[in-house]
Motif scaffolding. Structure first.
Motif, short mmCIF file in Angstrom:
data_model
loop_
_atom_site.label_atom_id
_atom_site.label_comp_id
_atom_site.label_asym_id
_atom_site.label_seq_id
_atom_site.Cartn_x
_atom_site.Cartn_y
_atom_site.Cartn_z
N VAL A 6 0.84 -1.20 0.00
CA VAL A 6 0.00 0.00 0.00
C VAL A 6 0.88 1.25 0.00
O VAL A 6 1.88 1.32 0.73
CB VAL A 6 -0.92 0.03 1.23
N VAL A 7 0.51 2.22 -0.81
CA VAL A 7 1.06 3.57 -0.74
C VAL A 7 -0.03 4.51 -0.26
O VAL A 7 -1.16 4.48 -0.78
CB VAL A 7 1.60 4.04 -2.11
N ILE A 8 0.29 5.33 0.73
CA ILE A 8 -0.63 6.36 1.21
C ILE A 8 0.01 7.72 0.95
O ILE A 8 1.11 7.99 1.42
CB ILE A 8 -0.92 6.21 2.72
N VAL A 9 -0.68 8.55 0.18
CA VAL A 9 -0.22 9.92 -0.05
C VAL A 9 -0.89 10.80 1.00
O VAL A 9 -2.12 10.87 1.07
CB VAL A 9 -0.56 10.41 -1.46
N VAL A 10 -0.08 11.45 1.83
CA VAL A 10 -0.61 12.29 2.90
C VAL A 10 -0.41 13.76 2.53
O VAL A 10 0.14 14.09 1.48
CB VAL A 10 0.03 11.94 4.25
N GLY A 11 -0.88 14.65 3.39
CA GLY A 11 -1.05 16.04 2.99
C GLY A 11 0.12 16.97 3.24
O GLY A 11 -0.09 18.17 3.38
N ALA A 19 6.74 12.29 -8.99
CA ALA A 19 7.91 11.56 -9.46
C ALA A 19 7.96 10.14 -8.93
O ALA A 19 8.59 9.27 -9.53
CB ALA A 19 9.18 12.32 -9.06
N LEU A 20 7.32 9.90 -7.79
CA LEU A 20 7.40 8.59 -7.15
C LEU A 20 6.18 7.71 -7.39
O LEU A 20 6.30 6.48 -7.41
CB LEU A 20 7.58 8.76 -5.63
N ILE A 21 5.01 8.31 -7.57
CA ILE A 21 3.78 7.52 -7.54
C ILE A 21 3.73 6.51 -8.68
O ILE A 21 3.22 5.39 -8.50
CB ILE A 21 2.54 8.44 -7.55
N HIS A 22 4.27 6.85 -9.84
CA HIS A 22 4.20 5.92 -10.97
C HIS A 22 5.11 4.71 -10.77
O HIS A 22 4.91 3.67 -11.40
CB HIS A 22 4.52 6.65 -12.27
N ARG A 23 6.09 4.82 -9.86
CA ARG A 23 6.91 3.67 -9.50
C ARG A 23 6.07 2.60 -8.82
O ARG A 23 6.36 1.40 -8.90
CB ARG A 23 8.05 4.11 -8.59
N PHE A 24 5.01 3.03 -8.12
CA PHE A 24 4.22 2.12 -7.30
C PHE A 24 2.81 1.86 -7.83
O PHE A 24 2.10 1.00 -7.30
CB PHE A 24 4.09 2.68 -5.88
N SER A 25 2.39 2.58 -8.86
CA SER A 25 0.98 2.54 -9.25
C SER A 25 0.53 1.17 -9.75
O SER A 25 -0.65 0.83 -9.64
CB SER A 25 0.70 3.61 -10.32
N PHE A 47 -8.09 5.55 -8.13
CA PHE A 47 -7.26 5.00 -7.06
C PHE A 47 -8.17 4.37 -6.03
O PHE A 47 -9.40 4.50 -6.08
CB PHE A 47 -6.33 6.07 -6.46
N ASP A 48 -7.58 3.64 -5.08
CA ASP A 48 -8.37 2.75 -4.23
C ASP A 48 -9.24 3.46 -3.20
O ASP A 48 -10.41 3.08 -3.02
CB ASP A 48 -7.43 1.76 -3.51
N ALA A 49 -8.71 4.47 -2.51
CA ALA A 49 -9.50 5.06 -1.43
C ALA A 49 -9.03 6.47 -1.11
O ALA A 49 -7.84 6.79 -1.26
CB ALA A 49 -9.44 4.20 -0.18
N ALA A 50 -9.96 7.30 -0.65
CA ALA A 50 -9.68 8.64 -0.13
C ALA A 50 -10.23 8.69 1.29
O ALA A 50 -11.40 8.35 1.52
CB ALA A 50 -10.33 9.70 -1.00
N ILE A 51 -9.40 9.11 2.23
CA ILE A 51 -9.77 9.13 3.64
C ILE A 51 -9.42 10.50 4.21
O ILE A 51 -8.30 10.99 4.00
CB ILE A 51 -8.99 8.06 4.45
N GLY A 52 -10.34 11.14 4.93
CA GLY A 52 -10.00 12.39 5.58
C GLY A 52 -11.21 13.27 5.84
O GLY A 52 -12.33 12.95 5.42
N LEU A 102 4.45 5.85 3.02
CA LEU A 102 3.82 7.16 3.11
C LEU A 102 4.59 8.15 2.23
O LEU A 102 5.80 8.34 2.42
CB LEU A 102 3.80 7.67 4.55
N LEU A 103 3.91 8.77 1.29
CA LEU A 103 4.48 9.84 0.48
C LEU A 103 3.86 11.16 0.91
O LEU A 103 2.69 11.21 1.27
CB LEU A 103 4.20 9.60 -1.01
N GLY A 104 4.64 12.24 0.84
CA GLY A 104 4.13 13.53 1.25
C GLY A 104 4.13 13.74 2.75
O GLY A 104 3.45 14.63 3.25
N ALA A 105 4.89 12.92 3.48
CA ALA A 105 4.89 13.00 4.94
C ALA A 105 5.90 14.00 5.48
O ALA A 105 5.86 14.33 6.66
CB ALA A 105 5.16 11.61 5.54
N PHE A 106 6.82 14.46 4.63
CA PHE A 106 7.82 15.43 5.04
C PHE A 106 7.41 16.83 4.57
O PHE A 106 6.60 16.99 3.67
CB PHE A 106 9.19 15.08 4.47
N GLY A 107 8.03 17.85 5.13
CA GLY A 107 7.76 19.21 4.70
C GLY A 107 6.38 19.67 5.12
O GLY A 107 5.70 19.05 5.93
#
Length: 220
Positions: A6-11, A19-25, A47-52, A102-107
Motif C-alpha cells: 500500500v502507498v498512502i499519499v498524505v497532505g 515523481a514517485l507515484i508511478h513507480r508504485f501505481s 485510485f483505491d480510497a480517499a480518507i479524511g 507514506l508519500l508527502g509525509a515530510f515538509g
C-alpha cells in the motif's frame, strides 16, 4: 486474507509525489489522506480510497476526489485521530499490508511532520515494525521495535542513520563503516551519516524505538 502493498499519499509537501507515484501505481494499492487524495486525483484516472475530513480542499476538488476514488470516507473535522492515522488503519483493516509507504509525509506544516514522526508510537504502527516507511526522493525512514533486522542498501542513497526516538539498549550495527557492539544510550540520540560497507547490513537492539533513515544529499 492476501497481503498487499500500500502507498498512502498524505497532505505534506507534495513536490516528490508525482515523481514517485508511478513507480508504485502498478504494484501497490493507492490511498489518499485528505489533500493527498487531491494529488492522486490529479495524477491518476482512479485510485483505491480517499480518507479524511477534507477541510483543506474546495467543494469542487472534493467532487473530483469522489469521482476518482473507489472508496471515499469523509471523517468529522473534530476527531481524536489524524487523517494519516485513519488512512493507515483503513489500509491495515482492508488490505492486510505487508508494506505501507507514506508519500508527502515530510515538509509542509511542522506540526504535521512531528505527528508523522510520532506515528512510531502508535499501537497500529508498532505491529508493522520495519514494514512502514516515510519516503521522498532523497530519504527513506522506517520505524523499528526491538529485534534483529537485515537492511538492504537503496542504490540511490549514500547515508545510513540510526535515530533513537527513546533510550536504546544493546544497539549492534554490522556491515557498516562505523559498527557498534551492544551499545546503550540512556537518552534519544541521532547517529547520523553512517554508510553501508556492502549491499546488506544487520542491526539489532533490545529495547526502545528506532528510526532508520537511508538518505542522499539533494542536488545543489
Amino acid at each position: 486474507m492476501r497481503s498487499e502493498k500500500v502507498v498512502i499519499v498524505v497532505g505534506g509537501d507534495q513536490t516528490d509525489v508525482a515523481a514517485l507515484i508511478h513507480r508504485f501505481s502498478e504494484s501497490h494499492r493507492l490511498i489518499g489522506a485528505d489533500r493527498g487524495a487531491l494529488t492522486l486525483a490529479g495524477l491518476l484516472t482512479d485510485f483505491d480510497a480517499a480518507i479524511g475530513d477534507f477541510d483543506s480542499v474546495t467543494p469542487h476538488e472534493l467532487e473530483e476526489i469522489k469521482k476518482k476514488s473507489r472508496v471515499c470516507r469523509i471523517l468529522p473535522a473534530q476527531k481524536d485521530e489524524t487523517d494519516t492515522e485513519a488512512a493507515i488503519a483503513y489500509a491495515i483493516g482492508t488490505f492486510n499490508p505487508e508494506e505501507i509507504i507514506l508519500l508527502g509525509a515530510f515538509g509542509g506544516r511542522l506540526d504535521h511532520l512531528m505527528s508523522n514522526l510520532w506515528l512510531a508510537f502508535h499501537p497500529v504502527v508498532k505491529g508493522m515494525a520495519g514494514r512502514i516507511s516515510l519516503m521522498d526522493r532523497h530519504n527513506t525512514l522506517r520505524f523499528y521495535m526491538p529485534g534483529s533486522y537485515m537492511l538492504e542498501k537503496e542504490t540511490d542513497k549514500k547515508y545510513l542513520s540510526f535515530i533513537g526516538m527513546t533510550p536504546i539498549k544493546k544497539l549492534t550495527l554490522t556491515g557498516v563503516v562505523y559498527p557498534l557492539n551492544g551499545k546503550d544510550y540512556d537518552y534519544p540520540i541521532a547517529l547520523v551519516s553512517n554508510e553501508f560497507e556492502e549491499a546488506v547490513m544487520h542491526f539489532s537492539f533490545e529495547s526502545g524505538v528506532l528510526a532508520v533513515i537511508q538518505s542522499a544529499d539533494k542536488p545543489k
